[in-house]
Write a protein that holds these residues in place. Structure first.
Motif, PDB file in Angstrom:
ATOM      1  N   UNK A 211       5.581  -2.113  -9.424  1.00  0.00           N
ATOM      2  CA  UNK A 211       5.233  -3.429  -9.028  1.00  0.00           C
ATOM      3  C   UNK A 211       6.487  -4.615  -8.918  1.00  0.00           C
ATOM      4  N   UNK A 212       6.921  -4.716  -9.051  1.00  0.00           N
ATOM      5  CA  UNK A 212       8.335  -5.702  -8.930  1.00  0.00           C
ATOM      6  C   UNK A 212       9.393  -5.265  -7.901  1.00  0.00           C
ATOM      7  N   UNK A 213       9.141  -3.989  -8.204  1.00  0.00           N
ATOM      8  CA  UNK A 213       9.796  -3.684  -7.281  1.00  0.00           C
ATOM      9  C   UNK A 213       9.041  -3.549  -5.734  1.00  0.00           C
ATOM     10  N   UNK A 214       7.703  -3.274  -6.196  1.00  0.00           N
ATOM     11  CA  UNK A 214       7.437  -3.245  -4.306  1.00  0.00           C
ATOM     12  C   UNK A 214       7.189  -4.481  -3.727  1.00  0.00           C
ATOM     13  N   UNK A 215       7.298  -6.367  -4.844  1.00  0.00           N
ATOM     14  CA  UNK A 215       6.915  -7.058  -4.602  1.00  0.00           C
ATOM     15  C   UNK A 215       8.159  -7.526  -3.961  1.00  0.00           C
ATOM     16  N   UNK A 216       9.212  -7.189  -4.009  1.00  0.00           N
ATOM     17  CA  UNK A 216      10.518  -7.889  -3.611  1.00  0.00           C
ATOM     18  C   UNK A 216      11.200  -7.345  -2.256  1.00  0.00           C
ATOM     19  N   UNK A 217      10.809  -5.927  -2.392  1.00  0.00           N
ATOM     20  CA  UNK A 217      10.935  -5.081  -0.973  1.00  0.00           C
ATOM     21  C   UNK A 217       9.603  -5.832   0.198  1.00  0.00           C
ATOM     22  N   UNK A 218       8.322  -6.245  -0.340  1.00  0.00           N
ATOM     23  CA  UNK A 218       7.651  -6.670   0.642  1.00  0.00           C
ATOM     24  C   UNK A 218       8.707  -8.209   1.383  1.00  0.00           C
ATOM     25  N   UNK A 219       8.621  -8.952   0.173  1.00  0.00           N
ATOM     26  CA  UNK A 219       9.458 -10.450   0.016  1.00  0.00           C
ATOM     27  C   UNK A 219      10.750 -10.141   1.370  1.00  0.00           C
ATOM     28  N   UNK A 220      11.598  -8.694   0.617  1.00  0.00           N
ATOM     29  CA  UNK A 220      12.707  -9.024   1.746  1.00  0.00           C
ATOM     30  C   UNK A 220      12.133  -8.476   3.371  1.00  0.00           C
ATOM     31  N   UNK A 221      10.996  -7.573   3.467  1.00  0.00           N
ATOM     32  CA  UNK A 221      10.525  -7.133   4.696  1.00  0.00           C
ATOM     33  C   UNK A 221      10.515  -8.590   5.481  1.00  0.00           C
ATOM     34  N   UNK A 241      -0.779  -2.233   1.211  1.00  0.00           N
ATOM     35  CA  UNK A 241      -1.838  -1.279   1.187  1.00  0.00           C
ATOM     36  C   UNK A 241      -2.896  -0.296  -0.681  1.00  0.00           C
ATOM     37  N   UNK A 242      -2.018   1.139  -0.203  1.00  0.00           N
ATOM     38  CA  UNK A 242      -2.196   1.819  -0.895  1.00  0.00           C
ATOM     39  C   UNK A 242      -2.149   1.594  -2.988  1.00  0.00           C
ATOM     40  N   UNK A 243      -1.080   0.237  -2.603  1.00  0.00           N
ATOM     41  CA  UNK A 243      -1.716  -0.414  -4.344  1.00  0.00           C
ATOM     42  C   UNK A 243      -2.547  -1.316  -4.685  1.00  0.00           C
ATOM     43  N   UNK A 244      -3.287  -1.993  -3.076  1.00  0.00           N
ATOM     44  CA  UNK A 244      -4.124  -2.819  -3.544  1.00  0.00           C
ATOM     45  C   UNK A 244      -5.129  -1.377  -3.942  1.00  0.00           C
ATOM     46  N   UNK A 245      -5.670  -0.336  -2.961  1.00  0.00           N
ATOM     47  CA  UNK A 245      -6.214   0.402  -3.403  1.00  0.00           C
ATOM     48  C   UNK A 245      -6.755   1.153  -5.165  1.00  0.00           C
ATOM     49  N   UNK A 252      -6.782   8.143  -5.791  1.00  0.00           N
ATOM     50  CA  UNK A 252      -6.742   9.359  -4.570  1.00  0.00           C
ATOM     51  C   UNK A 252      -6.079   9.292  -2.906  1.00  0.00           C
ATOM     52  N   UNK A 253      -5.083   8.109  -3.562  1.00  0.00           N
ATOM     53  CA  UNK A 253      -4.327   7.473  -2.197  1.00  0.00           C
ATOM     54  C   UNK A 253      -3.169   8.026  -2.725  1.00  0.00           C
ATOM     55  N   UNK A 254      -2.946   8.670  -1.374  1.00  0.00           N
ATOM     56  CA  UNK A 254      -1.064   8.910  -1.134  1.00  0.00           C
ATOM     57  C   UNK A 254      -0.315   8.683  -0.354  1.00  0.00           C
ATOM     58  N   UNK A 255       0.513   8.088   0.450  1.00  0.00           N
ATOM     59  CA  UNK A 255       1.582   7.950   0.972  1.00  0.00           C
ATOM     60  C   UNK A 255       2.275   8.450   1.982  1.00  0.00           C
ATOM     61  N   UNK A 256       1.934   8.928   3.246  1.00  0.00           N
ATOM     62  CA  UNK A 256       3.185   9.600   3.459  1.00  0.00           C
ATOM     63  C   UNK A 256       4.039   9.429   3.875  1.00  0.00           C
ATOM     64  N   UNK A 257       5.745   9.727   3.145  1.00  0.00           N
ATOM     65  CA  UNK A 257       6.996   9.671   2.887  1.00  0.00           C
ATOM     66  C   UNK A 257       7.545   9.032   4.472  1.00  0.00           C
ATOM     67  N   UNK A 258       7.884   8.483   5.370  1.00  0.00           N
ATOM     68  CA  UNK A 258       8.111   8.083   6.977  1.00  0.00           C
ATOM     69  C   UNK A 258       9.557   8.324   6.779  1.00  0.00           C
ATOM     70  N   UNK A 259      10.103   8.526   6.040  1.00  0.00           N
ATOM     71  CA  UNK A 259      11.420   7.781   6.475  1.00  0.00           C
ATOM     72  C   UNK A 259      12.145   8.420   4.658  1.00  0.00           C
ATOM     73  N   UNK A 270       5.734   5.379  -5.756  1.00  0.00           N
ATOM     74  CA  UNK A 270       4.525   5.192  -5.724  1.00  0.00           C
ATOM     75  C   UNK A 270       4.106   6.270  -5.632  1.00  0.00           C
ATOM     76  N   UNK A 271       4.264   7.316  -4.822  1.00  0.00           N
ATOM     77  CA  UNK A 271       3.344   9.278  -5.160  1.00  0.00           C
ATOM     78  C   UNK A 271       3.558   9.548  -6.298  1.00  0.00           C
ATOM     79  N   UNK A 272       4.533   9.371  -7.332  1.00  0.00           N
ATOM     80  CA  UNK A 272       4.319  10.572  -7.967  1.00  0.00           C
ATOM     81  C   UNK A 272       3.900   9.646  -9.376  1.00  0.00           C
TER      82      UNK A 272
END
Length: 578
Positions: A211-221, A241-245, A252-259, A270-272
């Motif tokens: 959660x912390x890693x995601x939060x800082x990544x969003x801030x940086x974005x 959005x997946x984290x909110x779910x 039952x969520x899976x985020x495709x790895x696009x890069x 996250x998927x793991x």
């Protein structure tokens, strides 16, 4: 030369430095998360590869030990009877020898499992207790076997006095052995629970770090939104959005790895992480099969659940025993017998739970359940227990139809039936046990009476027998037939016992007529009007040829006509067996 200010290079350096810092932090977090996930997997592997197999092995030891004891008692009792049946003795002896072999194999299996434990797990105090208990159990089996052989020799040589002395000592030894097996089983449960708690705690750490890693990544974005491409922004938004779910409980969520960059690595983690959460939920569901979820939610998981002492409450207790189990078990392998029992228990437990009952435990081929606050109302628990009993007898029909496929027998499939005893009264309910090991259960005279009524069905040829308090409480919903006034073994006071015939308004006219005729005959029987009582019971048998209670009461009337009961007889029948 004056210094030349180049803002583009300064901004570029800051962005580059920020990117380097972000990359370094992401890599550190990823390594840490993967390490924690690996540790979590290791803990789960210990549970799956060691704790649960050893717990199952201990359970099998307990089961084989009880079955061996039953085979010995059968052989010993037949040898000591006035007219021993050699065929019964040979069958019991063969079964006893087979169980000895199974016991040796299971002890070897448990020994191998204990020896294979990882060093860090084997060093725990609980494992030390498990080793000690297992060693004591392993050492006690040869002693018990020797005592049993000695007892058989004494019985064969008709040295009854010496046999009784040896039998008393062996009984104490067997009880001590059973207690040690139960303690070992409880110890393995404790080990599994401790390992599960450690794994859950590690999972929470992973959630927090992710959660912390995601939060800082969003801030940086947001901070460098003008400098990073749409290709980076979209995966971050999808991850958010997946984290909110997940926070809403949707796994039952899976985020495709696009890069293949840092965001892609985070998405993969996250998927793991979601896969691991699903695995833990499955494990939680598995443990829920050992303890009723309502006990977990309403009692054991309450803040003061640990301190819940036993308290007296008015409840209803049910015992249901599978008739024909011994004959069935002698014709199939132990593994297949477990499969058959699991199917039977599954159907029985479903019938109990659909009627708001709590399955307390499985005793051999029997089921014990109870109803009452806080799981049901204070007024309707007897009615719910009666509904459950009728449903349990009904689902036995489905079980009978499945037996050919379950056993593989196409001819001479053993006939099975169900005996149910229900009694309502005061019990002690709560977390009962030692300081370290407890079970939420009910105890008391009501429990004993329910068990005795279950056994009394064998005498009367019925499927369900109720105590008087149960019958009175459920009389508004069920048609009842009073069967007799009996004093069960171990209980001095006589009680009226009843048979539920069906729901009000849906019971056949023939059954109602049988009830009325039987009631009149029973009244004549209690007034010692033997001829009128016999005519009444004969009429019952004309209405229903195979009516067990009428058959038994007719035999009793004929016996009393020859040898009347003593003066002051109140109509009570004393049951000599359990």
């Amino acid at each position: 030369m004056p210094l030349e200010f180049r803002p583009s290079r300064t901004i570029a350096a800051k962005i580059f430095g920020l990117a380097l810092v972000l990359l370094f932090l992401t890599l550190c977090l990823t390594v840490y998360l993967l390490n924690e996930v690996a540790n979590s997997e290791k803990a789960l592997q210990v549970i799956a590869s060691y704790h649960l197999p050893l717990a199952n092995s201990v359970t099998r030891l307990h089961e084989i030990g009880l079955r061996r004891r039953l085979a010995f008692v059968r052989m010993y009792g037949e040898i000591g009877s006035s007219m021993p049946n050699k065929q019964v003795i040979e069958i019991a002896s063969k079964h006893y020898d087979e169980l000895n072999g199974e016991l040796a194999k299971e002890i070897a299996n448990a020994s191998a499992l204990l020896a294979a434990y990882p060093a860090e797990e084997d060093a725990s105090p609980a494992m030390a207790r498990a080793h000690l208990l297992f060693d004591q159990i392993k050492e006690s089996y040869p002693l018990i076997t020797a005592r049993q052989m000695e007892l058989l020799q004494l019985q064969k040589s008709h040295q009854q006095r010496e046999a009784n002395i040896v039998n008393i000592g062996m009984g104490d030894l067997q009880e001590e052995m059973q207690n040690k097996r139960e303690k070992l089983r409880d110890t393995m449960t404790e080990l599994s629970e401790e390992a599960t708690k450690r794994s859950a705690a590690r999972g929470k750490e992973i959630v927090l770090l992710a959660t912390i890693a995601t939060f800082f990544t969003m801030l940086l974005g947001l901070f460098v939104a003008a400098l990073i491409s749409r290709r980076i922004v979209k995966p971050v938004q999808a991850l958010a959005l997946a984290m909110k779910d997940v926070q809403k409980g949707n796994l039952d969520v899976a985020v495709p790895v696009a890069s293949g960059d840092e965001v892609g690595a985070l998405t993969g983690s996250f998927n793991f992480f979601i896969v691991e959460l699903k695995s833990k939920e499955r494990m939680k569901t598995t443990f829920g099969k050992y303890i009723d979820p309502r006990i977990l939610e309403r009692v054991l998981l309450q803040e003061d659940g640990v301190a819940l002492a036993g308290e007296r409450r008015h409840m209803t207790v049910l015992f249901a025993d599978l008739v024909g189990f011994t004959n069935l078990s002698e014709r199939v392998t132990p593994d297949l017998m477990v499969t058959i029992l699991n199917r039977h228990f599954g159907l029985q437990a479903k019938a109990v739970q659909e009627n708001k009952g709590i399955v307390d435990k499985f005793l051999g081929d029997a089921v014990m359940a109870f109803w009452g606050p806080p799981f049901t109302g204070t007024e309707n628990h007897a009615e719910l227990a009666c509904r459950s009993a009728l449903a349990q007898v009904e689902v036995l029909k489905a079980f009978r139809s499945e037996l050919p496929n379950l056993t593989g027998l196409r001819k001479d499939v053993p006939v099975v039936d169900l005996r149910v005893g229900i009694f309502s009264g005061e019990v002690v309910v709560g977390n009962i046990g030692s300081e370290n090991t407890r079970s939420y259960t009910v105890i008391g005279d009501t429990v004993n009476l329910a068990s005795r009524l279950e056994s009394a069905n064998r005498f009367y040829g019925t499927n369900i027998l109720l105590g008087d308090m149960t019958a009175q409480s459920a009389a508004s919903q069920f048609e009842m037939r009073e069967i007799d006034f009996i004093a069960v073994k171990g209980h001095t006071e006589a009680i009226a016992v009843y048979e539920p015939l069906g729901m009000k308004g849906s019971t056949s006219a023939e059954t109602m007529k049988l009830r009325d005729v039987y009631s009149t005959a029973l009244e004549r029987y209690r007034k010692r009007l033997w001829d009128e009582a016999e005519r009444g019971f004969d009429e019952c048998l004309r209405i229903r040829t195979a009516d067990g209670p009428a058959t038994k009461m007719r035999e009793r009337v004929q016996a009393f006509r020859v040898s009347p009961p003593p003066e002051g007889w109140n109509g009570a029948w004393i049951a000599e067996s359990k």
